[in-house]
Design an enzyme around this catalytic site. Structure first.
Site, PDB file in Angstrom:
ATOM      1  N   CYS A  63      15.447  -6.926  17.993  1.00  0.00           N
ATOM      2  CA  CYS A  63      14.545  -7.846  18.716  1.00  0.00           C
ATOM      3  C   CYS A  63      15.017  -9.291  18.702  1.00  0.00           C
ATOM      4  CB  CYS A  63      13.146  -7.783  18.125  1.00  0.00           C
ATOM      5  SG  CYS A  63      12.721  -6.194  17.434  1.00  0.00           S
ATOM      6  N   CYS A  83       6.353  -4.598  15.885  1.00  0.00           N
ATOM      7  CA  CYS A  83       7.155  -3.908  14.858  1.00  0.00           C
ATOM      8  C   CYS A  83       6.375  -3.667  13.570  1.00  0.00           C
ATOM      9  CB  CYS A  83       8.454  -4.655  14.594  1.00  0.00           C
ATOM     10  SG  CYS A  83       8.308  -6.112  13.550  1.00  0.00           S
ATOM     11  N   GLU A  85      19.799  -8.142   6.098  1.00  0.00           N
ATOM     12  CA  GLU A  85      19.924  -9.583   6.298  1.00  0.00           C
ATOM     13  C   GLU A  85      21.209 -10.061   5.633  1.00  0.00           C
ATOM     14  OE1 GLU A  85      16.610  -8.523   5.995  1.00  0.00           O
ATOM     15  OE2 GLU A  85      16.065  -9.267   7.979  1.00  0.00           O
ATOM     16  N   TYR A 127       6.344  -9.455  16.152  1.00  0.00           N
ATOM     17  CA  TYR A 127       5.768  -8.931  14.911  1.00  0.00           C
ATOM     18  C   TYR A 127       4.449  -8.195  15.159  1.00  0.00           C
ATOM     19  CZ  TYR A 127       9.132 -11.042  11.704  1.00  0.00           C
ATOM     20  OH  TYR A 127      10.258 -11.345  10.990  1.00  0.00           O
ATOM     21  N   CYS A 138      12.753  -2.563   9.689  1.00  0.00           N
ATOM     22  CA  CYS A 138      13.141  -3.546  10.708  1.00  0.00           C
ATOM     23  C   CYS A 138      14.356  -2.988  11.435  1.00  0.00           C
ATOM     24  CB  CYS A 138      13.487  -4.877  10.036  1.00  0.00           C
ATOM     25  SG  CYS A 138      14.385  -6.001  11.116  1.00  0.00           S
ATOM     26  N   THR A 185      19.022 -11.289  10.413  1.00  0.00           N
ATOM     27  CA  THR A 185      18.630  -9.892  10.588  1.00  0.00           C
ATOM     28  C   THR A 185      19.673  -9.142  11.422  1.00  0.00           C
ATOM     29  OG1 THR A 185      16.295 -10.419  10.413  1.00  0.00           O
ATOM     30  CG2 THR A 185      16.852  -8.419  11.621  1.00  0.00           C
ATOM     31  N   GLU A 214       9.224 -10.343   4.787  1.00  0.00           N
ATOM     32  CA  GLU A 214       9.579 -10.733   6.155  1.00  0.00           C
ATOM     33  C   GLU A 214       8.324 -11.035   6.968  1.00  0.00           C
ATOM     34  OE1 GLU A 214      11.350  -7.970   9.035  1.00  0.00           O
ATOM     35  OE2 GLU A 214      12.991  -9.381   9.176  1.00  0.00           O
ATOM     36  N   HIS A 221       9.380 -14.286  19.037  1.00  0.00           N
ATOM     37  CA  HIS A 221       9.551 -13.478  17.827  1.00  0.00           C
ATOM     38  C   HIS A 221       8.223 -13.316  17.075  1.00  0.00           C
ATOM     39  CE1 HIS A 221      12.387 -11.040  15.833  1.00  0.00           C
ATOM     40  NE2 HIS A 221      12.173 -11.572  14.637  1.00  0.00           N
TER      41      HIS A 221
HETATM   42 FE1  SF4 Z   1      12.937  -6.758  12.691  1.00  0.00          FE
HETATM   43 FE2  SF4 Z   1      10.444  -6.907  13.599  1.00  0.00          FE
HETATM   44 FE3  SF4 Z   1      12.122  -8.994  13.870  1.00  0.00          FE
HETATM   45 FE4  SF4 Z   1      12.415  -6.723  15.293  1.00  0.00          FE
HETATM   46  S1  SF4 Z   1      10.694  -8.178  15.410  1.00  0.00           S
HETATM   47  S2  SF4 Z   1      14.020  -7.883  14.301  1.00  0.00           S
HETATM   48  S3  SF4 Z   1      11.845  -5.187  13.807  1.00  0.00           S
HETATM   49  S4  SF4 Z   1      11.322  -8.126  11.955  1.00  0.00           S
HETATM   50 FE    FE Z   2      12.389 -10.516  11.543  1.00  0.00          FE
END
Ligand code: SF4
Ligand code: FE
Length: 490
Positions: A103, A299, A257, A296, A99, A190, A455, A292
């Site tokens: 983001c 990422c 985190e 995902y 991660c 995060t 996560e 968000h």
């Molecule tokens: Fe982390 Fe994925 Fe959230 Fe970006 S979208 S902060 S990489 S978990």
């Molecule tokens: Fe996240």
């Protein structure tokens, strides 16, 4: 001005961020072996933006100033921007297998931008203007912002105002001429320690009784009264072992985190974006969560690419690469991973402009995307473990493989014995085999499992949160009408 990764790391040293871990204050947290991989990971979002081959994905023109900025600080201007966002996240996941934390800020910018516009329309407030000035500052300085939503929430059966301990949701404790004082905390944040700034949003839709909890604002990570307690990860103390390398699996990168505590922090007026207009808390939450959940689909797919590659390598090193069931498992993993990517691209392609002008993703498809993310990475990891074999969790330490202590009757060392009995295909070294198995261990149940597995379940909202949104957006009544018409039911 765009920073390099190295400049970003140096910029963190100038902050007086208060960080606690294992019950103690960490003074030099930038170089702390447990924290540093998570900083390297964020630095990747700067370094990739410097690389001309990724310029189209990693950078763009600011809609506010016309200057070149990092895409992580961008307000999406089209469905093409939304798709590029997902592709950028896949790229960052591929480069870090972690991660990369940036983001949450990007998703908060876009949610707060469009929501403040609508609050101002209704109440004649100046939150949108405040936010634009704030975002210009972030874009210009190329800063990292922790978009923070999740409150501790205490008793899940009670509202913010109904909690026994009033601090369990972050709230306004004092209203002044020049600003507000806030108190409470945000949990599992995060990248909070690695961020220059924090952008706070409420965590759920609210009623009038929760007025003091309907608050959004920004402040520096080292604001007076703000501190953070680091969240530990499995196998994290392996990073403290002297000379640790192979046993870490992913030595360079990691996630982060923390619990972020606001112990009566003063927020000046021009950094406030919501202050008591409780009827807009739900909109801000829904939009941030939607973005968000789209994220995902980028990422986790990028990390999935690395997991699939690692599983294929493990098969090679075991000499099992030609077995048809191995090939089939790799196909299944690829199918699952690309299905997630389809969801990320689909909710982006079906995006639409908000009243403020930036683009919002399709909410139903983004929630379907995240719902699949709560399942498929688990199946991908299950297949990776299947291919890797049990040695992934029973192998001696790297110190054993390197040990010169004599144990055998013919003078063999512990290292000789380990290398002999853990050899796989003669085309590869035992060390190569160890490295890939340790990498898979790290991602399936070590410190990287935080980012790839748990996560995937709870980040951007637990599965039930998506199911509520899917039920709201799914329009069952329209589907009933379709069936009635064709079935000839009046
Ligand atoms: Fe982390 Fe994925 Fe959230 Fe970006 S979208 S902060 S990489 S978990
Ligand atoms: Fe996240």
């Amino acid at each position: 001005m765009l920073m390099t990764g190295a400049q970003y790391i140096e910029s963190l040293r100038k902050l007086n961020t208060r960080v606690y871990m294992f019950g103690e204050k960490i003074e030099n947290w930038v170089d702390h072996p447990i924290i540093r991989p998570s900083i390297n990971c964020v630095a990747m979002t700067y370094d990739l933006a410097q690389d001309p081959q990724y310029a189209d994905l990693m950078t763009t023109k600011s809609s506010l100033t016309g200057k070149t900025i990092n895409r992580f600080a961008h307000l999406h201007q089209s469905t093409d921007d939304l798709k590029k966002k997902v592709k950028m996240q896949r790229l960052c996941g591929q480069k870090t297998a972690s991660c990369f934390q940036r983001c949450v800020g990007m998703d908060a910018f876009n949610a707060v931008f469009s929501t403040t516009y609508e609050i101002d329309q209704k109440y004649g407030t100046e939150y949108h203007k405040n936010f634009i000035e704030y975002l210009k500052y972030i874009q210009e300085k190329d800063l990292i912002v922790d978009g923070a939503m999740t409150d501790p929430k205490g008793n899940r059966g009670a509202s913010p105002a109904g909690q026994k301990d009033a601090d369990l949701f972050l709230r306004i404790v004092e209203r002044r001429e020049d600003g507000i004082v806030v108190r409470g905390a945000k949990t599992h944040q995060t990248g909070s320690i690695n961020s220059h700034e924090h952008l706070i949003m409420p965590t759920i839709a609210m009623t009038e009784a929760d007025k003091d909890y309907a608050v959004s604002f920004a402040c520096p990570s080292d604001a007076e009264g703000l501190y953070m307690i680091y969240g530990r990860q499995s196998c994290d103390t392996r990073k403290l072992e002297e000379g640790a390398d192979i046993d870490l699996g992913n030595k360079e990168y990691g996630g982060q985190e923390a619990l972020v505590v606001f112990d009566n922090v003063f927020i000046p007026k021009d950094r406030i974006f919501l202050c008591g207009e409780y009827d807009f808390a739900g909109m801000m939450v829904e939009r941030f969560a939607g973005y968000h959940r789209q994220s995902y689909g980028g990422c986790k797919v990028g990390v999935g690419d690395v997991v699939i590659g690692a599983a294929a390598l493990a098969a090679d090193y075991n000499g099992a690469q030609k077995a048809s069931h191995i090939k089939d498992k790799l196909i299944e993993m690829t199918h699952l991973n690309e299905t997630l990517y389809c969801c990320g691209i689909a909710c982006s392609s079906e995006g639409y402009p908000t009243a403020a002008g930036n683009y919002q993703i399709d909410l139903l498809l983004a929630n379907v995307c995240k719902q699949n993310i709560t399942r498929f990475p688990y199946e991908i990891v299950r297949l990776a473990e299947d291919i890797a074999g049990g040695l992934m969790v029973t192998m001696p330490s790297e110190k054993d493989f390197k040990s010169e202590t004599v144990v055998g009757k013919n003078g063999e060392t512990i290292g000789d014995i380990c290398n002999k009995y853990f050899a796989g295909s003669p085309e590869y070294t035992t060390e190569e085999r160890m490295r890939i198995l340790r990498f898979l261990e790290n991602i399936c149940l070590g410190s990287a499992a935080v980012g790839y597995r748990t996560e995937s379940m709870h980040g951007a909202g637990s599965p039930q949160a998506q199911r509520i949104m899917i039920s709201r957006q799914g329009n069952i009544n329209a589907k009933k009408e379709l069936a009635k018409t064709i079935a000839g039911i009046k």
